[in-house]
Design a protein around this motif. Structure first.
Motif, PDB file in Angstrom:
ATOM      1  N   TYR A 170       8.823  -0.435   6.023  1.00 45.35           N
ATOM      2  CA  TYR A 170       7.933   1.031   5.290  1.00 45.35           C
ATOM      3  C   TYR A 170       9.001   1.058   4.075  1.00 45.35           C
ATOM      4  O   TYR A 170      10.304   0.601   4.572  1.00 45.35           O
ATOM      5  CB  TYR A 170       8.224   2.438   6.614  1.00 45.35           C
ATOM      6  CG  TYR A 170       7.186   2.092   7.823  1.00 45.35           C
ATOM      7  CD1 TYR A 170       5.787   1.294   7.632  1.00 45.35           C
ATOM      8  CD2 TYR A 170       7.313   2.865   8.809  1.00 45.35           C
ATOM      9  CE1 TYR A 170       5.374   1.298   8.684  1.00 45.35           C
ATOM     10  CE2 TYR A 170       7.272   2.667   9.961  1.00 45.35           C
ATOM     11  CZ  TYR A 170       5.711   1.436   9.791  1.00 45.35           C
ATOM     12  OH  TYR A 170       4.845   1.695  11.269  1.00 45.35           O
ATOM     13  N   TYR A 171       8.802   2.065   2.898  1.00 44.88           N
ATOM     14  CA  TYR A 171       9.615   2.459   1.923  1.00 44.88           C
ATOM     15  C   TYR A 171       9.053   3.859   2.010  1.00 44.88           C
ATOM     16  O   TYR A 171       7.787   4.175   2.217  1.00 44.88           O
ATOM     17  CB  TYR A 171       9.758   1.483   0.891  1.00 44.88           C
ATOM     18  CG  TYR A 171       8.076   0.840   0.262  1.00 44.88           C
ATOM     19  CD1 TYR A 171       7.787   0.303   0.485  1.00 44.88           C
ATOM     20  CD2 TYR A 171       8.111   1.547  -0.758  1.00 44.88           C
ATOM     21  CE1 TYR A 171       6.700  -0.456   0.354  1.00 44.88           C
ATOM     22  CE2 TYR A 171       6.988   0.997  -1.447  1.00 44.88           C
ATOM     23  CZ  TYR A 171       6.009   0.323  -0.810  1.00 44.88           C
ATOM     24  OH  TYR A 171       4.832  -0.380  -1.453  1.00 44.88           O
ATOM     25  N   TYR A 186       0.990  -1.493   0.151  1.00 46.30           N
ATOM     26  CA  TYR A 186       0.183  -0.182   0.250  1.00 46.30           C
ATOM     27  C   TYR A 186       0.608   1.442  -0.208  1.00 46.30           C
ATOM     28  O   TYR A 186       1.700   1.430   0.665  1.00 46.30           O
ATOM     29  CB  TYR A 186      -1.327   0.404   1.376  1.00 46.30           C
ATOM     30  CG  TYR A 186      -2.133  -1.580   1.503  1.00 46.30           C
ATOM     31  CD1 TYR A 186      -2.972  -0.970   0.348  1.00 46.30           C
ATOM     32  CD2 TYR A 186      -1.473  -2.968   1.395  1.00 46.30           C
ATOM     33  CE1 TYR A 186      -4.143  -2.438   1.024  1.00 46.30           C
ATOM     34  CE2 TYR A 186      -2.231  -3.632   2.058  1.00 46.30           C
ATOM     35  CZ  TYR A 186      -4.122  -3.117   1.126  1.00 46.30           C
ATOM     36  OH  TYR A 186      -3.943  -4.244   1.359  1.00 46.30           O
ATOM     37  N   ILE A 187       0.181   2.514  -0.712  1.00 45.19           N
ATOM     38  CA  ILE A 187       1.253   3.727  -0.764  1.00 45.19           C
ATOM     39  C   ILE A 187       0.132   4.678  -0.739  1.00 45.19           C
ATOM     40  O   ILE A 187      -1.123   4.600  -0.841  1.00 45.19           O
ATOM     41  CB  ILE A 187       1.895   3.847  -2.316  1.00 45.19           C
ATOM     42  CG1 ILE A 187       3.015   2.467  -2.163  1.00 45.19           C
ATOM     43  CG2 ILE A 187       2.554   4.734  -2.081  1.00 45.19           C
ATOM     44  CD1 ILE A 187       3.849   2.475  -3.207  1.00 45.19           C
ATOM     45  N   VAL A 188       1.052   6.296  -0.249  1.00 45.30           N
ATOM     46  CA  VAL A 188      -0.060   7.188   0.161  1.00 45.30           C
ATOM     47  C   VAL A 188       1.152   7.989  -0.480  1.00 45.30           C
ATOM     48  O   VAL A 188       2.449   8.337  -0.365  1.00 45.30           O
ATOM     49  CB  VAL A 188      -0.804   7.074   1.308  1.00 45.30           C
ATOM     50  CG1 VAL A 188      -1.211   6.449   1.608  1.00 45.30           C
ATOM     51  CG2 VAL A 188       0.636   7.541   2.387  1.00 45.30           C
ATOM     52  N   GLY A 205       5.288   4.034   1.321  1.00 49.33           N
ATOM     53  CA  GLY A 205       4.560   2.315   1.247  1.00 49.33           C
ATOM     54  C   GLY A 205       4.825   1.554   2.762  1.00 49.33           C
ATOM     55  O   GLY A 205       5.524   1.849   3.444  1.00 49.33           O
ATOM     56  N   GLY A 206       4.056   0.990   2.773  1.00 44.24           N
ATOM     57  CA  GLY A 206       4.155  -0.607   3.233  1.00 44.24           C
ATOM     58  C   GLY A 206       3.036  -1.646   3.527  1.00 44.24           C
ATOM     59  O   GLY A 206       2.034  -1.107   2.381  1.00 44.24           O
ATOM     60  N   ARG A 207       3.482  -2.287   4.254  1.00 52.58           N
ATOM     61  CA  ARG A 207       2.370  -3.533   4.123  1.00 52.58           C
ATOM     62  C   ARG A 207       1.405  -3.775   5.107  1.00 52.58           C
ATOM     63  O   ARG A 207       2.035  -4.169   5.994  1.00 52.58           O
ATOM     64  CB  ARG A 207       2.779  -5.302   3.865  1.00 52.58           C
ATOM     65  CG  ARG A 207       3.333  -5.869   2.609  1.00 52.58           C
ATOM     66  CD  ARG A 207       4.303  -6.932   2.694  1.00 52.58           C
ATOM     67  NE  ARG A 207       5.843  -6.766   1.547  1.00 52.58           N
ATOM     68  CZ  ARG A 207       6.847  -6.422   2.014  1.00 52.58           C
ATOM     69  NH1 ARG A 207       7.323  -6.736   3.361  1.00 52.58           N
ATOM     70  NH2 ARG A 207       8.090  -6.159   0.951  1.00 52.58           N
ATOM     71  N   ARG A 264      -5.509   6.108   6.417  1.00 51.07           N
ATOM     72  CA  ARG A 264      -5.642   6.150   7.733  1.00 51.07           C
ATOM     73  C   ARG A 264      -4.325   5.207   7.941  1.00 51.07           C
ATOM     74  O   ARG A 264      -3.464   6.101   9.351  1.00 51.07           O
ATOM     75  CB  ARG A 264      -6.556   5.542   8.099  1.00 51.07           C
ATOM     76  CG  ARG A 264      -7.476   6.036   9.794  1.00 51.07           C
ATOM     77  CD  ARG A 264      -8.113   4.828  10.091  1.00 51.07           C
ATOM     78  NE  ARG A 264      -7.995   3.706  10.391  1.00 51.07           N
ATOM     79  CZ  ARG A 264      -7.233   3.262  11.441  1.00 51.07           C
ATOM     80  NH1 ARG A 264      -6.749   3.980  12.530  1.00 51.07           N
ATOM     81  NH2 ARG A 264      -7.238   1.501  11.727  1.00 51.07           N
ATOM     82  N   ARG A 265      -3.965   3.271   7.710  1.00 50.55           N
ATOM     83  CA  ARG A 265      -2.872   3.459   8.878  1.00 50.55           C
ATOM     84  C   ARG A 265      -1.871   4.038   8.182  1.00 50.55           C
ATOM     85  O   ARG A 265      -1.065   4.116   9.326  1.00 50.55           O
ATOM     86  CB  ARG A 265      -2.579   2.315   8.743  1.00 50.55           C
ATOM     87  CG  ARG A 265      -4.334   1.436   9.084  1.00 50.55           C
ATOM     88  CD  ARG A 265      -4.126   0.052   8.648  1.00 50.55           C
ATOM     89  NE  ARG A 265      -5.096  -0.954   9.115  1.00 50.55           N
ATOM     90  CZ  ARG A 265      -5.178  -2.155   8.848  1.00 50.55           C
ATOM     91  NH1 ARG A 265      -4.329  -3.041   8.733  1.00 50.55           N
ATOM     92  NH2 ARG A 265      -6.764  -2.979   9.683  1.00 50.55           N
ATOM     93  N   LEU A 266      -1.203   4.099   7.259  1.00 48.98           N
ATOM     94  CA  LEU A 266      -0.078   4.808   6.292  1.00 48.98           C
ATOM     95  C   LEU A 266      -0.350   6.464   7.222  1.00 48.98           C
ATOM     96  O   LEU A 266       1.445   6.148   7.221  1.00 48.98           O
ATOM     97  CB  LEU A 266       0.077   4.295   4.967  1.00 48.98           C
ATOM     98  CG  LEU A 266       0.086   3.250   4.768  1.00 48.98           C
ATOM     99  CD1 LEU A 266      -0.174   2.598   3.151  1.00 48.98           C
ATOM    100  CD2 LEU A 266       1.697   2.283   4.918  1.00 48.98           C
ATOM    101  N   HIS A 267      -0.894   7.219   7.086  1.00 50.42           N
ATOM    102  CA  HIS A 267      -0.783   8.346   7.783  1.00 50.42           C
ATOM    103  C   HIS A 267      -0.066   8.114   9.242  1.00 50.42           C
ATOM    104  O   HIS A 267       0.892   8.973   9.582  1.00 50.42           O
ATOM    105  CB  HIS A 267      -2.375   9.047   7.680  1.00 50.42           C
ATOM    106  CG  HIS A 267      -2.051  10.390   8.193  1.00 50.42           C
ATOM    107  ND1 HIS A 267      -2.108  11.083   9.572  1.00 50.42           N
ATOM    108  CD2 HIS A 267      -1.859  11.998   7.358  1.00 50.42           C
ATOM    109  CE1 HIS A 267      -1.792  12.180   9.453  1.00 50.42           C
ATOM    110  NE2 HIS A 267      -1.212  13.033   8.247  1.00 50.42           N
TER     111      HIS A 267
END
Ligand SMILES: Cc1cc2nc3c(=O)[nH]c(=O)nc-3n(C[C@H](O)[C@H](O)[C@H](O)COP(=O)(O)OP(=O)(O)OC[C@H]3O[C@@H](n4cnc5c(N)ncnc54)[C@H](O)[C@@H]3O)c2cc1C
Length: 437
Positions: free
Chosen positions: A292-293, A262-264, A306-308, A321-324
């Motif tokens: 995290y990348y 997932y990426i934001v 991004g991250g899994r 929401r999670r990546l924020h």
């Protein structure tokens, strides 16, 4: 301020990169015949098509969605030749000579990509900015340092950055130093892809979009492909479907483990403020199992993070929401930043954590980038073409067949279990001042 529900309403649920994408739209009349049909229009398929068409071969690229629908326009744009398997582990499995061949071929895929971009004048914001591996725990820093010693012996340039000097690389306090790899960089994934499409068109490649291949059968010395838009025949076929391989290509699907990533992207922010967070504009990965990348957008105005974040399929709103929250843990200064884009894509893992290319029943394939496919899958596409054209040089990744395990049908039901275990291990190793993964 945390990510708030208001942001969800305006969130664009597709890649930030897609405004620069060439979606295609060409079509082909059914019942056509080609020297080579390529299934899949990502970096692998396009690089194979480009080299083949350049040598006078008639090529059709068939794509289930729009051009570049898969990982090739969804990724983080981080270019490196790093494999999931270390050189010492390669050596244990394959012996020194073969380990060296695999290792250096992966490293050299970056040089291949750089040369390709220059040769075709692809305007994709490529910069050899280097990559920074940020140590999640003190023991991870020690492991990075040990590996740096091994890499040094192999002639690979790296530089350790102790925690007290880390702010020169990263405006975050949660990591314990890190390591720079210089042979790495960043590009705009969709612009690189669009540049490849343009080069393919110039070379005479035909495209068929929104045209899933539904079945593939041998016919005489060639193949017949049943597609959504009719039959097409080919002397030879390349499967370049990676993490999007479906049941219609079951032999290949059984050898790939698709995992969602997932990426934001944030809203546009002050470039000076962002430059304090990643001063060297390097590509950043941390050393967690569930890593995290992140990087700045090519124009330096956004954070791309991004991250899994989940091992079960979740909505783009939930992943945002999670990546924020994760991004704010790394960079508290971004807590006020709104997110404009949230997207996901499948990464293809394999049972031996190595990418593979080869052929099955005469059908050529390259599969299983294991998350590092911008340079490597581009190189593999070119390798397949050169092999078909009789170059005689074989990739070190082609020397053993891509493995599967009994009972695996292509549905990775075990991933949530393994993912939670990794999350737990990351949590156990969490440093005192760092948040749980
Ligand atoms: C979120 C994310 C982040 C990533 N970040 C990075 C990164 O920063 N750096 C890096 O090096 N790598 C990264 N990767 C990996 C990289 O994107 C891939 O390795 C690479 O794009 C694979 O290219 P490909 O051409 O093999 O496959 P893809 O680009 O996935 O193309 C496969 C295509 O096949 C098509 N297809 C499937 N089945 C059929 C069919 N039956 N008929 C017709 N078409 C079909 C699909 O629609 C798809 O377009 C990332 C991947 C993801 C998903």
């Amino acid at each position: 301020m945390r990510y708030c529900p208001d942001d969800a309403a305006s969130l664009v649920r597709e890649p930030y990169w897609w405004s620069a994408r060439d979606r295609g739209g060409d079509d082909f009349p059914p019942a056509q015949s080609f020297d080579v049909v390529v299934v899949g229009s990502g970096y692998t398929g396009l690089n194979a098509a480009l080299a083949l068409a350049g040598a006078g071969t008639s090529v059709l690229v068939v794509e289930a969605g729009d051009l570049g629908e898969g990982g090739s326009t969804r990724n983080g744009g981080m270019v490196s030749g790093t494999l999931k398997v270390s050189h010492p582990d390669l050596e244990k499995t394959f012996g020194k000579e073969r380990a060296d061949a695999i290792f250096f071929e992966a490293q050299n895929s970056v040089l291949f990509l750089e040369e390709l971009i220059a040769r075709h004048a692809i305007d994709c914001d490529y910069q050899r900015s280097g990559m920074y591996f940020a140590a999640y725990a003190p023991s991870h820093y020690d492991a990075l340092a040990r590996e740096a010693g091994q890499l040094d012996k192999l002639g690979v340039e790296t530089r350790m950055v102790p925690k007290h000097r880390q702010h020169m690389e990263l405006g975050s306090d949660i990591y314990h130093g890190g390591r720079i790899t210089t042979l790495a960089g960043g590009l705009h994934p969709a612009r690189y892809h669009a540049g490849l499409v343009a080069a393919c068109r110039r070379a005479g490649v035909c495209f068929a979009t929104r045209c899933r291949v539904q079945a593939l059968e041998r016919q005489g010395s060639g193949y017949v492909l049943k597609t959504e838009k009719g039959l097409v025949t080919a002397e030879r076929v390349i499967v370049a479907t990676n993490a999007y391989t479906g049941a219609e290509l079951q032999w290949f699907r059984r050898r790939v483990i698709p995992i969602g990533s997932y990426i934001v992207a944030t809203e546009e922010l002050d470039p000076g403020f962002l430059a304090d967070l990643i001063p060297g504009r390097r590509m950043i990965q941390d050393t967690k199992r569930n890593l995290y990348y992140y990087r700045l957008s090519p124009d330096g105005k956004r954070m791309i993070f991004g991250g899994r974040t989940s091992f079960r399929r979740i909505s783009e709103t939930e992943s945002a929401r999670r990546l924020h929250a994760s991004m704010t843990d790394v960079f508290p200064a971004l807590s006020e930043a709104r997110l404009t884009h949230s997207w996901t894509g499948n990464v293809a893992f394999t049972f031996d954590s190595l990418p593979h290319l080869g052929s099955h029943d005469g059908v050529h394939y390259a599969l299983g980038c294991c998350g590092q496919g911008v340079a490597l899958m581009s190189h593999f596409g070119n390798c397949i073409a050169r092999d078909m054209l009789g170059s005689g040089d074989r990739s070190a990744f082609a020397l053993n067949p891509i493995p599967t395990v009994p009972g695996y049908s292509g549905n990775p039901w075990f991933i949530p279990v393994v993912g939670e275990y990794y999350r737990f291990r990351d949590w156990l190793e969490r440093p005192a001042r760092s948040p749980a993964a």
